[in-house]
Each structure stands twice: as structure tokens, then as C-alpha cells.
Design an enzyme around this catalytic site. Structure first.
Site, PDB file in Angstrom:
ATOM      1  N   LYS A 222      35.735  31.291  34.194  1.00 46.81           N
ATOM      2  CA  LYS A 222      35.909  31.196  35.652  1.00 46.81           C
ATOM      3  C   LYS A 222      37.172  31.939  36.107  1.00 46.81           C
ATOM      4  O   LYS A 222      37.152  32.714  37.065  1.00 46.81           O
ATOM      5  CB  LYS A 222      35.991  29.716  36.052  1.00 46.81           C
ATOM      6  CG  LYS A 222      36.416  29.466  37.468  1.00 46.81           C
ATOM      7  CD  LYS A 222      35.340  29.880  38.441  1.00 46.81           C
ATOM      8  CE  LYS A 222      35.883  29.927  39.849  1.00 46.81           C
ATOM      9  NZ  LYS A 222      34.851  30.207  40.832  1.00 46.81           N
ATOM     10  N   CYS A 276      40.356  31.207  46.421  1.00 45.18           N
ATOM     11  CA  CYS A 276      39.979  31.437  45.020  1.00 45.18           C
ATOM     12  C   CYS A 276      40.711  32.624  44.406  1.00 45.18           C
ATOM     13  O   CYS A 276      41.522  32.470  43.503  1.00 45.18           O
ATOM     14  CB  CYS A 276      38.480  31.699  44.922  1.00 45.18           C
ATOM     15  SG  CYS A 276      37.506  30.482  45.789  1.00 45.18           S
TER      16      CYS A 276
HETATM   17  N1  SAJ Z   1      38.293  41.837  49.114  1.00 51.76           N
HETATM   18  C1  SAJ Z   1      38.844  43.111  49.205  1.00 51.76           C
HETATM   19  N2  SAJ Z   1      38.169  44.155  48.659  1.00 51.76           N
HETATM   20  C2  SAJ Z   1      36.981  43.998  48.025  1.00 51.76           C
HETATM   21  C3  SAJ Z   1      36.426  42.695  47.921  1.00 51.76           C
HETATM   22  C4  SAJ Z   1      37.105  41.640  48.476  1.00 51.76           C
HETATM   23  O1  SAJ Z   1      39.923  43.308  49.758  1.00 51.76           O
HETATM   24  O2  SAJ Z   1      36.424  44.999  47.567  1.00 51.76           O
HETATM   25  C5  SAJ Z   1      39.009  40.693  49.684  1.00 51.76           C
HETATM   26  C6  SAJ Z   1      38.212  39.935  50.750  1.00 51.76           C
HETATM   27  O3  SAJ Z   1      38.348  40.521  52.010  1.00 51.76           O
HETATM   28  C7  SAJ Z   1      38.855  38.564  50.669  1.00 51.76           C
HETATM   29  C8  SAJ Z   1      39.180  38.422  49.177  1.00 51.76           C
HETATM   30  O4  SAJ Z   1      39.189  39.726  48.658  1.00 51.76           O
HETATM   31  O5  SAJ Z   1      40.058  38.509  51.403  1.00 51.76           O
HETATM   32  C9  SAJ Z   1      38.222  37.549  48.398  1.00 51.76           C
HETATM   33  O6  SAJ Z   1      36.873  37.742  48.823  1.00 51.76           O
HETATM   34  P1  SAJ Z   1      35.622  37.794  47.824  1.00 51.76           P
HETATM   35  O7  SAJ Z   1      34.402  37.954  48.626  1.00 51.76           O
HETATM   36  O8  SAJ Z   1      35.852  38.792  46.764  1.00 51.76           O
HETATM   37  O9  SAJ Z   1      35.665  36.397  47.063  1.00 51.76           O
HETATM   38  P2  SAJ Z   1      35.690  34.843  47.530  1.00 51.76           P
HETATM   39  O10 SAJ Z   1      37.092  34.352  47.360  1.00 51.76           O
HETATM   40  O11 SAJ Z   1      35.025  34.617  48.837  1.00 51.76           O
HETATM   41  O12 SAJ Z   1      34.775  34.196  46.362  1.00 51.76           O
HETATM   42  C10 SAJ Z   1      35.139  34.392  45.006  1.00 51.76           C
HETATM   43  C11 SAJ Z   1      33.891  34.831  44.236  1.00 51.76           C
HETATM   44  N3  SAJ Z   1      34.282  35.364  42.929  1.00 51.76           N
HETATM   45  C12 SAJ Z   1      33.867  36.546  42.506  1.00 51.76           C
HETATM   46  O13 SAJ Z   1      33.178  37.286  43.150  1.00 51.76           O
HETATM   47  C13 SAJ Z   1      34.319  36.935  41.130  1.00 51.76           C
HETATM   48  C14 SAJ Z   1      32.927  33.658  44.097  1.00 51.76           C
HETATM   49  O14 SAJ Z   1      31.835  34.007  43.273  1.00 51.76           O
HETATM   50  C15 SAJ Z   1      33.663  32.450  43.502  1.00 51.76           C
HETATM   51  O15 SAJ Z   1      32.796  31.334  43.377  1.00 51.76           O
HETATM   52  C16 SAJ Z   1      34.791  32.092  44.452  1.00 51.76           C
HETATM   53  O16 SAJ Z   1      35.685  33.203  44.490  1.00 51.76           O
HETATM   54  C17 SAJ Z   1      35.475  30.845  43.926  1.00 51.76           C
HETATM   55  O17 SAJ Z   1      35.208  29.759  44.439  1.00 51.76           O
HETATM   56  O18 SAJ Z   1      36.202  30.941  42.921  1.00 51.76           O
END
Ligand code: SAJ
Length: 444
Positions: A222, A276
């Protein structure tokens, strides 16, 4: 129902579906509530427990304390089935699932207080043959070193009297209902029998593959998933800074680099938010500070990305005597209402500290207040005030904004897109000065 441990085969076998008929789910947040409801809609009797009386009252009155697409109808179906019971304390059940928050504290150390009190609350209702599952994201070793000893204070022995597993949630906010069912799951058992029992429980609704391992490996899986994403976003953000220095448009460069069959660079942006990705890497840093320089650097890059946005705003507005910045989007990412650790809020704070007037429009949080910032209840109100429009979150409602229509409604003539959502040509054709984060070809 009391489970007999001798019923478990040594190897996980899909045929051997055991019948967990009652489940206590502790914590009715973004993960616990959909999980509890999904078990209920799949025929289980579920006790949904939350220590926050307001959460229980809201749900009992037909309300919802969190925003997630599809969750309202899922909760309604679960309640209508008569199988979801809302309670303040854990009830006797065949299985217990702990889905409580594990934030970090001011020293960036995991705050496990909610996990510890959930374990303590289970003790009075823990019986022989029960399975206890921890879903909350936790530092490596938590299941064996913290959860097990607390539960054993009941007088029951782990692996002999009760079973224990770490089963991380892996769903993406915004797509939780779908991913809960479709995603692969990792079951990290205290022992093989615990893993088997965990599989039997989650097979109730999980359609994705199920992988069995030990509890500490599952905890690492995780944390590695979210750290992988954090480090890769940091790389994209660093590329955006380098591109500006060398007059390169990072978005163009990334799209070409990603045509390489083994390259997949993520998107730069205003930083990393949510509960997360910006939090979980710290659990690894806390556990192994001396051997995690890369993870720590990535955290630093992502945490300082709002500063990079503010520097761009400063460059673009240096000729203005009065600066009124209209921020579009405050949540931590597109199409969610969650403001936790949001980089947009950090951008707003930095601008306010520099004496800039800040207006914001967040369609999913129209009543949010922050000192020094005016939260406009609609887009037009923001447009009337601002002399620079700053897009920080690519919500679906912002994607189709037409520059020609905006031109009529505002005196702002400068637009900055920190997410590469808008078409530069359209905005320029409408008469705006248009800048994009990481676009060194075009930016001031
Ligand atoms: N972000 C970027 N660039 C990207 C992707 C995301 O700047 O290319 C930013 C987003 O805008 C945001 C942050 O990163 O601020 C996180 O967003 P996210 O969509 O990547 O992730 P979360 O936090 O919404 O959800 C994550 C997920 N983990 C992964 O994709 C590895 C989800 O599957 C997990 O269950 C969740 O964390 C968790 O609960 O841990």
C-alpha cells in the site's frame, strides 16, 4: 456464527467460500461507509460503527456527510435492505473491519490513535473464531506490533483463537464505488489461515484478483503504491521547473517522451494533495529515515510546487499595481469536494501572505471560508472581482468554459492555467494573455 478454525484448508481455494454472515465495520468515512454498504447489498448483516455521533445521526436521518459519486444511492439501498445497522460502538460479529483515518502529526509521524482505539473497542465483543481486518493505511509492522498485542489483551490468542489480516483499501476518490468491486485486493494474513479467511470475506463482492501475502508485505504494498505515485509526480513537477528555465513547454515534451514504449511521465500541477499521496510516503520515511532520501526529496518537490505557481503569478502580474487573483478550484483534485492538504489552499495562503487579494470559486465547496480569501459563490461573482484568472483544479465544469464568454464578464486580461486544461490559442484569440504552468516557450 462461530467460525471453526479447523474448517480452513491450507491453501486458498475459491471453492471454500466461508459464510461470514455478520460484519462490524468500524469507521464510516470514505472507505468504511462504501465498504459497509457494499457488504450489506451483498447479503451480509452489517453493523456500521462511527464514534462521531454527528455521522451516525446524519446517516440515520437520510443524509450523507461525504461527497462521492454513487454513494448516496448505495447507502440508500443498504439501509433499505434492512441489513445495514448504524451503531456507536462495535457489535458482536463474525468479522471486524477497521477503516479509520491514519493521518500524520506535526512531525510527519503516523497518528495511529484511531486504529488503537478501534482495536480497544473491539476487545469486549471479540470471540473465538472471529476475523479482524485492518484496512487503514499504516506504517510497516503495525498489524503485528500494534494491532495484534492490543487484541490479545482480550485473553484470546492471535492465530489460535482469532484471525487477523491487513487488507489495504486501494480505491480512487471519485471512483470509489466502482473500484471497490473491480480492483485487485491484497490480503496480508497474520498466518495462512487468516489470509484464507480474508479472501473468503472479500470474495463476497470483490471481482478483481485477490493476492495473498503476509501482513507486513501488504502494508508495504500500500505504501509503495502511493509513494510510487508521489515520486513520479515530483519528477513531472521538477521537469516543469527545468522546462521553464530552458524555454521548453513541459506538456509538449512529456507527450512526446511518453510515446516511448517504456516511459509514462505523470502530469505536473500545483502540487500533491489529498489524505493519501502526500501523507503515506512519510510513513516510510518515519520507519526508515536514513535510507529514504529519494522519497524525502520527492515530498519536498511536491510540497514546494505551490510556491512555483505563485512565482509564475508574480511574474505575470509584475506590471499590475493592484493584484486581484481569481482562483478556480480549491479541492485537492478534479471533481471531488475534498480540501484536505489541497495545494490550491497553499497557493491561496502564499498569495494572501504576499498581500494579494484572493478570490476563489470552488463549485463543490461554495461555503468554504479561509481568512483573507473571498470564496465567491459562483463563477460570475469571481469574474467581476478578479484581474487575473488562475485555474488550479481541472473540474469538469471548468473544462468547457468559453474564453469569448469570459471576456464579456471580466476586466481580467491575464489567465494562468496550472493544469494544462485550456487551449492557449482560444484564450489568446479572445484577447487574453495566456500562461501555462511549465510552458517555458510562452510564459513571461
Ligand atoms: N496529481 C498530479 N499529477 C498527476 C496525478 C495526480 O499532480 O499526474 C495530484 C492530484 O491533483 C492530487 C494528488 O496528486 O492533488 C493525488 O491524486 P491522485 O488521484 O493521484 O490520488 P488520490 O490521493 O486521490 O488516491 C490515491 C490512489 N493511489 C494511487 O493511485 C496509487 C488511490 O488508489 C488510493 O486508494 C488512495 O490514494 C488512498 O486512499 O491511499
Amino acid at each position: 456464527m462461530q467460525l471453526k478454525l479447523s474448517k480452513y484448508p491450507l491453501k486458498y481455494n475459491q471453492e471454500s467460500l466461508l459464510n461470514f454472515s455478520t460484519i462490524s465495520v468500524i469507521g464510516l468515512g470514505y472507505i468504511g461507509l462504501p465498504t459497509a454498504c457494499t457488504f450489506a447489498t451483498h447479503g451480509k448483516t452489517v453493523y456500521g460503527i462511527d464514534t462521531n455521533q454527528q455521522v451516525i445521526d446524519t446517516l440515520r436521518n437520510g443524509g450523507l456527510h461525504i461527497h462521492e459519486p454513487g454513494l448516496r444511492s448505495l447507502v440508500q439501498s443498504a439501509l433499505a435492505s434492512g441489513r445495514l445497522h448504524l451503531c456507536e460502538t462495535p457489535q458482536e460479529a463474525d468479522a471486524f473491519i477497521i477503516a479509520v483515518p491514519t493521518p500524520f502529526d506535526e512531525y510527519k509521524h503516523a497518528d495511529l490513535r484511531a486504529v488503537i482505539s478501534a482495536c480497544k473497542a473491539i476487545i469486549p465483543v471479540l470471540h473465538q473464531g472471529n476475523l479482524v481486518v485492518l484496512e487503514s493505511t499504516s506504517p510497516p509492522g503495525t498489524t503485528y506490533q500494534i494491532v495484534k498485542p492490543i487484541l490479545e489483551n482480550s485473553g484470546l490468542k492471535c492465530g489460535e483463537d482469532f484471525l487477523l489480516a491487513y487488507v489495504p483499501e486501494r480505491v480512487l476518490p471519485g471512483q470509489i464505488i466502482k473500484e471497490l468491486v473491480e480492483n485487485a485486493r491484497v490480503i496480508g494474513g497474520y498466518d495462512h489461515v487468516s489470509s484464507q479467511a480474508g479472501c473468503d470475506l472479500y470474495k463476497t463482492f470483490v471481482q478483481g484478483e485477490i493476492f495473498i501475502t503476509d501482513a507486513t508485505t501488504a502494508e508495504m504494498v500500500k505504501l509503495m503504491e502511493n509513494t510510487f505515485r508521489d515520486v513520479n509526480i515530483a519528477l513531472a513537477n521538477e521537469f516543469s521547473r527545468i522546462s521553464c528555465r530552458f524555454g521548453v513547454n513541459v506538456w509538449e515534451a512529456i507527450s512526446i517522451a511518453n510515446r516511448h514504449p517504456r516511459v509514462n511521465i505523470l502530469n505536473p500541477g500545483p502540487g500533491v494533495g489529498g489524505h493519501c499521496i502526500g501523507v503515506d510516503p512519510w510513513f516510510l520515511v518515519e520507519a526508515a529515515t536514513d535510507i529514504t532520501p529519494l522519497i524525502q526529496s520527492a515530498r519536498h518537490v511536491n510540497d514546494t510546487q505551490p510556491r512555483f505557481v505563485v512565482d509564475l503569478v508574480n511574474e505575470a502580474t509584475k506590471h499590475l499595481t493592484e493584484r486581484k487573483i481569481g482562483i478556480l478550484g480549491l479541492s485537492y483534485k478534479a471533481n471531488v469536494d475534498d480540501l484536505r492538504e489541497s495545494p490550491s489552499l497553499e497557493v491561496a495562503r502564499l498569495l494572501i501572505t504576499e498581500g494579494v487579494q484572493v478570490f476563489a470559486y470552488e463549485p463543490h465547496q461554495p461555503f468554504f471560508n479561509m481568512e483573507g480569501m473571498v470564496n465567491s459563490s459562483n463563477l460570475d461573482a469571481l469574474l467581476q472581482e478578479a484581474n487575473l484568472i488562475l485555474l488550479l483544479v481541472p473540474h469538469a465544469t471548468f473544462k468547457n468554459i468559453k474564453p469569448t464568454e469570459i471576456m464579456i464578464k471580466t476586466n481580467a486580461r491575464i489567465v494562468i492555467d496550472a493544469t494544462s486544461t485550456w487551449n492557449a490559442t482560444d484564450w489568446k484569440a479572445a484577447g487574453f494573455q495566456f500562461f501555462r504552468l511549465g510552458d517555458g516557450k510562452n510564459n513571461p
